[in-house]
Design a protein around this motif. Structure first.
Motif, PDB file in Angstrom:
ATOM      1  N   GLN A  65     -30.275  46.062  57.510  1.00  0.00           N
ATOM      2  CA  GLN A  65     -29.086  46.001  56.656  1.00  0.00           C
ATOM      3  C   GLN A  65     -28.290  47.308  56.761  1.00  0.00           C
ATOM      4  O   GLN A  65     -27.070  47.298  56.876  1.00  0.00           O
ATOM      5  CB  GLN A  65     -29.488  45.734  55.209  1.00  0.00           C
ATOM      6  N   THR A  68     -26.802  47.842  60.529  1.00  0.00           N
ATOM      7  CA  THR A  68     -25.628  47.063  60.914  1.00  0.00           C
ATOM      8  C   THR A  68     -24.350  47.622  60.288  1.00  0.00           C
ATOM      9  O   THR A  68     -23.263  47.358  60.773  1.00  0.00           O
ATOM     10  CB  THR A  68     -25.786  45.570  60.540  1.00  0.00           C
ATOM     11  N   LYS A  69     -24.483  48.408  59.218  1.00  0.00           N
ATOM     12  CA  LYS A  69     -23.315  49.047  58.609  1.00  0.00           C
ATOM     13  C   LYS A  69     -22.920  50.322  59.347  1.00  0.00           C
ATOM     14  O   LYS A  69     -21.781  50.752  59.293  1.00  0.00           O
ATOM     15  CB  LYS A  69     -23.603  49.380  57.142  1.00  0.00           C
ATOM     16  N   ASP A  70     -23.892  50.940  60.012  1.00  0.00           N
ATOM     17  CA  ASP A  70     -23.652  52.223  60.679  1.00  0.00           C
ATOM     18  C   ASP A  70     -24.361  52.225  62.035  1.00  0.00           C
ATOM     19  O   ASP A  70     -25.217  53.067  62.308  1.00  0.00           O
ATOM     20  CB  ASP A  70     -24.161  53.364  59.800  1.00  0.00           C
TER      21      ASP A  70
END
Length: 144
Positions: A65, A68-70
């Motif tokens: 989680q 996938t944001k960074d």
């Protein structure tokens, strides 16, 4: 006013660094749990293998989680285990991405097992002995 602005920026940086450290710990725990699950499986301890695999997927979901944001920062971070770097693309669904991470760790650990049997006639017992040894060396029973 400037002091307040400096404090706010500093706290923001500190919070970001703590979050990144948490993600690094999640990646390391995921890798350890998946490896330990394999060791337990080859050492004929199926209940411990299942527990560790669940732990790996739980920690992996948290890491995935965040990653996938960074993607760029976490994929290139040298504190992330090398086997996990550049595995997350953000293109595929989460289950597929998790499968890629699991496969990478499984392949890494399986290679260690296979290398332990190269010069041994009884490969199954050599793999079992190696798995049992690695389970103890990596302190798998204490992973929570």
């Amino acid at each position: 006013m400037r002091v307040l602005l400096v404090v706010v920026v500093w706290l923001s940086c500190l919070s970001s660094a703590n979050a990144e450290n948490q993600h690094i710990q999640e990646a390391k725990m995921m890798r350890a749990a998946f490896r330990c699950s394999l060791w337990a499986s080859f050492a004929d301890n199926s209940s411990e293998s299942a527990r560790l695999q669940e732990l790996g997927f739980r920690e992996g979901a948290k890491y995935l989680q965040a990653a996938t944001k960074d993607i760029i920062n976490l994929n290139l971070n040298s504190d992330i285990p090398e086997v996990l770097r550049a595995r997350i693309t953000g293109v595929y669904n989460k289950d597929f991405e998790m499968g890629r991470l699991y496969e990478a760790v499984y392949s890494e650990a399986n290679a260690l097992l296979l290398n332990s049997t190269v010069a041994v006639n009884d490969s199954r017992s050599a793999m079992k002995a190696t798995a049992y040894s690695q389970f103890n060396i990596e302190d798998c029973s204490n992973l929570r």
